[in-house]
Design a protein around this motif. Sequence first.
Motif, mmCIF file in Angstrom:
data_model
loop_
_atom_site.group_PDB
_atom_site.id
_atom_site.type_symbol
_atom_site.label_atom_id
_atom_site.label_comp_id
_atom_site.label_asym_id
_atom_site.label_seq_id
_atom_site.Cartn_x
_atom_site.Cartn_y
_atom_site.Cartn_z
ATOM 1 N N ARG A 201 30.131 45.267 21.274
ATOM 2 C CA ARG A 201 29.597 46.484 21.916
ATOM 3 C C ARG A 201 28.547 46.134 22.962
ATOM 4 O O ARG A 201 28.520 46.708 24.048
ATOM 5 N N MET A 202 27.649 45.219 22.617
ATOM 6 C CA MET A 202 26.585 44.869 23.572
ATOM 7 C C MET A 202 27.165 44.205 24.805
ATOM 8 O O MET A 202 26.790 44.525 25.937
ATOM 9 N N LEU A 203 28.104 43.283 24.586
ATOM 10 C CA LEU A 203 28.701 42.585 25.738
ATOM 11 C C LEU A 203 29.416 43.583 26.644
ATOM 12 O O LEU A 203 29.273 43.531 27.871
ATOM 13 N N ALA A 204 30.172 44.490 26.046
ATOM 14 C CA ALA A 204 30.885 45.487 26.856
ATOM 15 C C ALA A 204 29.872 46.334 27.636
ATOM 16 O O ALA A 204 30.052 46.593 28.830
ATOM 17 N N ALA A 205 28.761 46.717 26.981
ATOM 18 C CA ALA A 205 27.746 47.530 27.670
ATOM 19 C C ALA A 205 27.086 46.748 28.810
ATOM 20 O O ALA A 205 26.594 47.340 29.765
ATOM 21 N N LEU A 206 27.099 45.422 28.712
ATOM 22 C CA LEU A 206 26.520 44.590 29.785
ATOM 23 C C LEU A 206 27.537 44.285 30.881
ATOM 24 O O LEU A 206 27.244 43.529 31.811
ATOM 25 N N GLY A 207 28.747 44.835 30.742
ATOM 26 C CA GLY A 207 29.748 44.671 31.795
ATOM 27 C C GLY A 207 30.670 43.473 31.617
ATOM 28 O O GLY A 207 31.457 43.148 32.500
ATOM 29 N N VAL A 208 30.598 42.812 30.468
ATOM 30 C CA VAL A 208 31.498 41.676 30.216
ATOM 31 C C VAL A 208 32.857 42.237 29.792
ATOM 32 O O VAL A 208 32.915 43.104 28.904
ATOM 33 N N PRO A 209 33.958 41.776 30.397
ATOM 34 C CA PRO A 209 35.259 42.301 29.969
ATOM 35 C C PRO A 209 35.670 41.757 28.589
ATOM 36 O O PRO A 209 36.229 40.681 28.490
ATOM 37 N N VAL A 210 35.349 42.485 27.557
ATOM 38 C CA VAL A 210 35.719 42.103 26.177
ATOM 39 C C VAL A 210 36.876 43.014 25.794
ATOM 40 O O VAL A 210 36.759 44.232 25.928
ATOM 41 N N VAL A 211 37.948 42.413 25.265
ATOM 42 C CA VAL A 211 39.089 43.239 24.879
ATOM 43 C C VAL A 211 39.127 43.308 23.351
ATOM 44 O O VAL A 211 39.306 42.288 22.681
ATOM 45 N N VAL A 212 38.935 44.517 22.838
ATOM 46 C CA VAL A 212 38.926 44.703 21.384
ATOM 47 C C VAL A 212 40.214 45.407 21.001
ATOM 48 O O VAL A 212 40.553 46.437 21.572
ATOM 49 N N ASP A 213 40.948 44.840 20.025
ATOM 50 C CA ASP A 213 42.148 45.500 19.513
ATOM 51 C C ASP A 213 41.855 45.875 18.057
ATOM 52 O O ASP A 213 41.892 45.018 17.161
ATOM 53 N N ALA A 214 41.526 47.147 17.847
ATOM 54 C CA ALA A 214 41.093 47.586 16.519
ATOM 55 C C ALA A 214 42.207 47.408 15.495
ATOM 56 O O ALA A 214 41.959 47.067 14.338
ATOM 57 N N LYS A 215 43.454 47.626 15.929
ATOM 58 C CA LYS A 215 44.583 47.540 15.003
ATOM 59 C C LYS A 215 44.780 46.105 14.511
ATOM 60 O O LYS A 215 44.960 45.859 13.318
ATOM 61 N N LEU A 216 44.726 45.159 15.467
ATOM 62 C CA LEU A 216 44.895 43.743 15.098
ATOM 63 C C LEU A 216 43.595 43.124 14.604
ATOM 64 O O LEU A 216 43.566 41.983 14.176
ATOM 65 N N ARG A 217 42.491 43.873 14.700
ATOM 66 C CA ARG A 217 41.146 43.386 14.375
ATOM 67 C C ARG A 217 40.836 42.115 15.148
ATOM 68 O O ARG A 217 40.391 41.106 14.593
ATOM 69 N N SER A 218 41.102 42.154 16.458
ATOM 70 C CA SER A 218 40.849 40.970 17.276
ATOM 71 C C SER A 218 39.924 41.312 18.443
ATOM 72 O O SER A 218 39.819 42.464 18.859
ATOM 73 N N VAL A 219 39.239 40.270 18.923
ATOM 74 C CA VAL A 219 38.357 40.379 20.084
ATOM 75 C C VAL A 219 38.681 39.219 21.016
ATOM 76 O O VAL A 219 38.835 38.079 20.557
#
Length: 433
Positions: A201-219
């Motif tokens: 969450r913090m990285l995304a708020a800082l503008g870092v492109p983090v891809v979270v897949d809630a279904k696969l539980r992956s980042v």
Amino acid sequence: MIAEQVSVHGPCPLRGRLRMPGDKSLSHRALLLAGAAQGTSRIRNLANGDDVYRSRLAMESLGVRVREAVGELLVSGSGWDGLREPDSVVDIGNSGTGIRLLAGLVSGRPFLTVLVGDASIARRPMGRVAEPLRAMGAHIDGRDNGNLTPLVIRGGGLRGQHHHLAVASAQVKSAILLAGLQAEGTTLVTEPAQSRDHTERMLAALGVPVVVDAKLRSVRLEAAALPGFEFTVPGDPSSAAFWVVGALITPGSELTVEGVSLNPGRIGFVDVLRRMGAAIEVVPTGTELGEPVGDLHVTSGPLQATVMEGDEIPSIIDEIPILSVAAAFAEGTTEVRDAAELRLKETDRIGAIEQELGQLGATVRTRRDGLTIEGGTALRPGTIRSHGDHRIAMAAAIAGNAIAGVTTIRGWRGVASSYPTFTDDLAALTGTR
Ligand code: S3P
């Protein structure tokens, strides 16, 4: 100065409003990310315990400038390349989060860092971070082939990898992500169950492109530079949980805890307590760097037994000591399952809960991965040992506050790691100050 032992005179209703010190998990992350950022970050309401202070000292020993201003901390980073080899061993005290997150951070740096901690840290497994970081290219050694401190890390030259974690752990996931921000190629972490997602969450708020897949539980992420930021750390829900349970089990209580993180990965205890019959109102008030924030309002009332198990466990892992106190005051038999991780915390919390609730007259049975707690028997005051664990100490104080008589907690000093002002807040809420 924190007393070596405290005595609590119960029963004493908890009434009023209070704010929690900043969340410990978020505070560690704020310091590490600010130190690696390019520019000055302004951090308010940082956690006031020793664990987070050690992370601040660690960042300073890596060359980061940290200054205290009125009501805020100014952290001046010069980017990843601005971090410098520490002159000496970095001592992280009692903090598992501190040492594991720092291991990830320094694994990306082309210099030597030696991380140590206290006697509890010396017993906790570090292989869970050392192995994935080694797979990315870091050189890590330590006792027991790098499973135990001191951790001796020569970092740099990392390559992204796909990591499948054997246990859901936000510390391990975050260590890998901090390394991944400095690695060539893509870093992907998949967890068996969702752990707290503050770093993402913090990285995304800082503008870092983090891809979270809630279904696969992956980042997934790639190397990125971080900008300086402003952050008011939301109050610590794990600290709030003590007051929420305290209010529930002590007749005549009514209190509001203001401004706590409402991250779903952290407030699983609210769901558990509601299942037990608790009247808890959650009032969202805003967001801070991607973290939902709000107030918790609670009134005392009877509780019934429940079962805590499966994917819910990561979201209540730090609250199981205080939820066990709630269970001892509830009608019926409560089960905690799938929580073997509790044995690897600041102390073996399964063993500590059994022994110390037992001292107060509760019937508790343990298994390798959980507990059975018989509720509904009248508890008696007693003398409790903290096992050097802040959460065992505070859970005992909350139980003692609800029991008629004087309960003494030995080894109280452990609360310094997360909540040094606990007894001040207890006195304010019980009107004894
Ligand atoms: C934390 C993660 C959890 C938790 C700890 C803080 C974090 O540990 O118990 O108090 O800030 O990432 P694990 O990652 O070992 O589950």
